[in-house]
Write an enzyme that holds these catalytic residues in place. Structure first.
Site, PDB file in Angstrom:
ATOM      1  CB  ALA A  11      -0.916  -0.004   1.229  1.00  0.00           C
ATOM      2  CB  CYS A  12       0.298   4.652  -1.322  1.00  0.00           C
ATOM      3  SG  CYS A  12       0.260   4.303  -3.073  1.00  0.00           S
ATOM      4  N   GLY A  13       0.406   3.656   1.825  1.00  0.00           N
ATOM      5  CA  GLY A  13       0.472   4.075   3.219  1.00  0.00           C
ATOM      6  C   GLY A  13      -0.907   4.016   3.833  1.00  0.00           C
ATOM      7  NE  ARG A  42       5.389   4.547   1.067  1.00  0.00           N
ATOM      8  CZ  ARG A  42       5.163   3.282   1.427  1.00  0.00           C
ATOM      9  NH1 ARG A  42       5.232   2.939   2.695  1.00  0.00           N
ATOM     10  NH2 ARG A  42       4.883   2.366   0.512  1.00  0.00           N
TER      11      ARG A  42
END
Length: 214
Positions: A11-13, A42
């Site tokens: 995940a990107c964050g 991120r």
């Protein structure tokens, strides 16, 4: 294991915070926004530095907020968890948007549910970069009544999930951020710090929270 590793997705964050004692508090939402702030590295940005690749927050539906917001409208939501809310990104084209809305209403009725109405979501488009403004959708919330013979919570949400999946398979130009009787998602193509600013100004109006996810 070798076959699994190439399929691993990152995940990107993401961050989640919860009051384990079940107590609802604005502090929980504030803490969630601090998580977003820490995840800024991120997030992607365009060349102008004013448009992000997407940031948002999932939180519990605040019955007190929507009761006030719909007080003067024709939408009667009843008591807490007696209705579901869908967050929609419709096409900016009025004809396509009208067609998609009508399609959703038909699908709701076909599944034995009652559609209560649409609410235009207030937006702060002045904070957006030009690229985000140019592609900004028509953002609406749709309200669905819980039938008396369907229990609150998971049973009702299962019905809403079926409606969502059927609509998603029928519509190519409308995106549903969320459709639930328990949670709602606010998101957009803006920067992390702008998400925090707007959230502090507006999301706190939604009431006290137990489980925000960013």
């Amino acid at each position: 294991m070798e076959k699994y590793i190439p399929l691993e997705k990152d995940a990107c964050g993401i961050g989640a915070i919860v009051n384990i004692d079940g107590h609802k508090d604005n502090r929980t939402l504030d803490d969630a926004l601090h998580i977003v702030e820490k995840l800024e590295h991120r997030a992607g940005k365009d060349a102008s530095g004013k448009v992000g690749d997407g940031v948002g927050i999932l939180l519990q539906i605040s019955h007190s907020f929507f009761k006030k917001a719909l007080k003067d409208s024709a939408i009667k939501i009843g008591e807490e968890r007696d209705y579901g809310i869908g967050m929609f990104f419709f096409p900016d084209d009025s004809l396509k948007s009208t067609f998609a809305k009508r399609m959703f209403e038909v699908i709701v009725e076909k599944n034995g549910l009652k559609f209560l109405g649409w609410r235009k979501v207030p937006v702060h488009d002045e904070i957006l970069g030009q690229v985000a403004k140019d592609c900004m959708p028509n953002i609406l919330q749709g309200f669905i009544e819980r039938p008396e013979n369907v229990a609150q919570g998971l049973d009702f949400d299962r019905k809403l999930y079926v409606v969502r999946r059927e609509f998603e398979q029928s519509s190519e130009d409308t995106y549903i951020c969320s459709l639930s009787s328990r949670t709602i998602v606010y998101k957009g193509m803006f920067l992390v710090l702008l998400c925090i600013l707007v959230s502090q100004q507006t999301l706190f109006l939604l009431g006290k929270e137990l489980i925000p996810i960013v």
